[in-house]
Design an enzyme around this catalytic site. Structure first.
Site, PDB file in Angstrom:
ATOM      1  N   GLU A   1      -1.889   0.962   6.204  1.00  0.00           N
ATOM      2  CA  GLU A   1      -2.891   0.464   5.268  1.00  0.00           C
ATOM      3  C   GLU A   1      -2.221  -0.174   4.058  1.00  0.00           C
ATOM      4  O   GLU A   1      -1.359   0.432   3.426  1.00  0.00           O
ATOM      5  CB  GLU A   1      -3.769   1.635   4.820  1.00  0.00           C
ATOM      6  CG  GLU A   1      -4.960   1.211   4.004  1.00  0.00           C
ATOM      7  CD  GLU A   1      -5.820   2.417   3.615  1.00  0.00           C
ATOM      8  OE1 GLU A   1      -5.335   3.271   2.861  1.00  0.00           O
ATOM      9  OE2 GLU A   1      -6.971   2.484   4.080  1.00  0.00           O
TER      10      GLU A   1
ATOM     11  N   TYR B   1      -7.636  -6.105   0.869  1.00  0.00           N
ATOM     12  CA  TYR B   1      -7.346  -4.908   1.657  1.00  0.00           C
ATOM     13  C   TYR B   1      -7.040  -5.309   3.091  1.00  0.00           C
ATOM     14  O   TYR B   1      -7.741  -6.138   3.681  1.00  0.00           O
ATOM     15  CB  TYR B   1      -8.573  -3.970   1.650  1.00  0.00           C
ATOM     16  CG  TYR B   1      -8.434  -2.812   2.610  1.00  0.00           C
ATOM     17  CD1 TYR B   1      -7.972  -1.583   2.165  1.00  0.00           C
ATOM     18  CD2 TYR B   1      -8.741  -2.961   3.966  1.00  0.00           C
ATOM     19  CE1 TYR B   1      -7.816  -0.523   3.049  1.00  0.00           C
ATOM     20  CE2 TYR B   1      -8.581  -1.903   4.855  1.00  0.00           C
ATOM     21  CZ  TYR B   1      -8.119  -0.697   4.391  1.00  0.00           C
ATOM     22  OH  TYR B   1      -7.955   0.347   5.259  1.00  0.00           O
TER      23      TYR B   1
END
Ligand code: GDP
Ligand code: MN
Length: 417
Positions: free
Chosen positions: A226, A138
């Site tokens: 993101e 991530y």
């Protein structure tokens, strides 16, 4: 007591706003985000958008021949994450298979943890070259309001909800504050890649990836960038497999080219209406509609509704000048919500005079044919005149004197509804 109620309402507002990207941020589709990131040198798989099964098949054929990949991935494009688990991400080994998957996906309603129970209809697909994934990570950048700085976040838990990681295993999440003057420093990008446990070719590619992502984030005035997951491949490459970009609406005037990326069919129709009239509206699931000027007063009003045994149906800040037009528009939007049983208007007439607001309310009530009880609390310049106007109007408008009185009147309106 009051304080506790206050917190509750703040939580409520924050929740409503966080789970709903508008009106603060413009959201775009994954493929649009990837197109932008690519221009800044962020590594993104090759992909083609498709609006029909035929287009998906052509896209797959092109990818198979040009990229020489073993599979292509067909991905539903909706403004929500969690598509993978909901059946919105599928692998195809041939162009025919991509056609079949696309036929099934287009028009289907995807329900993920981010769409709400009603789900979102799939209208576009992204067909992308499949990757030889070794590991998923991530990477995200957003503004940290508590430090007034952008924060780079990386985690070894790719594909997971990052809020969950932060809560349950914070040691797997690294947060790096970026100084706005210096921008991202190469030691910071290296620290992030090191935290992910990468080495050699993968390490170098991750460092470049993170630096390019930060450059893109600031250049486009994003509010969120993101990448979940970021993947490393067996060949040592690093790619953004997913991309979520939100723009800071207050900076959109600097990026007119992004305005056309807005997909209104993905947004709450009532919030779209409200934004056309410059109203700050967030839909909630209660039974008392409210119309207020100023965000602070709006929150206090929501507390009051809760205190009176109701639940706010919305957050609506009509702004500093509550003109007859904004009042009318506000009523229309509130009334379009069938859960609303009563409306509370709470306006402080400091700049705008109360009698003018009362006139606007009466005019709007007549024009729309308001059938619900409307409790009106006006305070400030010419408040007594305004109260008399409302009382003499012969309409279903109940004037209230102060917050306590307004709360009581909301309570009795709900009891008799
Ligand atoms: P989200 O569920 O809406 O966040 O959609 P993502 O784009 O993150 O995709 C969900 C999952 O699908 C990823 O975590 C991957 O495991 C898988 N996936 C996506 N693209 C590919 C790909 O190119 N190859 C393979 N093997 N899996 C993929
Ligand atoms: Mn994802």
């Amino acid at each position: 007591m009051l304080f506790a109620q206050s917190e509750l309402s703040i939580e409520l507002c924050v929740h409503a706003i966080v789970s709903n990207p508008r009106p603060n941020n413009m959201n775009i589709h994954e493929y649009q985000g990837k197109d932008i990131l690519r221009k800044f040198g962020v590594a993104v798989p090759k992909g083609i958008v498709a609006y029909s099964p035929e287009e998906a098949k052509l896209a797959a054929e092109q990818l198979f021949s040009e990229q020489n990949c073993a599979v292509v991935v067909v991905k539903a494009q909706i403004h929500a994450g969690g598509r993978g688990k909901a059946g919105g991400v599928k692998l195809a080994k041939s162009a025919e298979e991509a056609f079949d998957i696309a036929q099934e996906m287009i028009g289907m309603t995807l329900v993920t943890h981010q769409t709400g129970a009603e789900g979102k209809e799939v209208r576009r697909l992204l067909v992308e070259e499949g990757m030889n994934i070794e590991k998923e990570f991530y990477v995200g950048i957003t503004l940290d309001r508590s430090t007034s700085r952008n924060v780079l976040m990386v985690s070894t838990e790719g594909g997971m909800e990052i809020e969950k990681v932060a809560e349950e295993s914070p040691e797997r999440l690294l947060k790096i504050q970026i100084d706005p003057l210096y921008g991202i420093q190469s030691f910071q990008a290296r620290e992030a890649a090191f935290f992910l446990g990468l080495q050699g070719e993968q390490f170098r590619n991750a460092v470049n990836f993170i630096s390019a992502l930060y450059t893109a984030y600031t250049a486009i005035d994003a509010a969120i960038a993101e990448i979940n997951p970021l993947v490393v491949t067996k060949e040592g490459k690093v790619f953004a497999l997913d991309a979520k970009i939100n723009f800071d609406d207050n900076a959109l005037y600097r990026h007119k080219e992004f305005l056309e990326l807005r997909d209104i069919s993905e947004e709450d129709p009532f919030e779209v209406e409200a934004s056309k009239s410059n109203l700050n509206y967030v839909r909630l699931d209660g039974n008392v509609g409210c119309m207020v000027n100023g965000a602070g007063l709006a929150m206090a009003t929501m507390d009051m509704i809760q205190l009176a045994g109701g639940k706010p149906a919305n957050f609506l800040d009509v702004g500093g000048s509550a003109s007859p037009q904004t009042v009318e528009e506000g009523f229309k939007i509130i009334l379009s919500d069938k859960n609303v049983k009563a409306i509370l208007v709470n306006i402080f007439g400091g700049i705008v005079r109360c009698d003018r607001v009362a006139g606007g309310i009466i005019e709007a009530a007549k024009k729309i044919g308001l059938h619900l009880p409307v409790i009106v609390r006006l305070e400030g310049t010419n408040a007594p005149i305004a109260q008399k106007m409302l009382d003499d109007s012969g309409l279903n408008l109940v004037s209230a004197n102060g917050l306590r009185d307004a709360a009581k009147k909301v309570q009795s309106a709900l009891a008799s509804s």
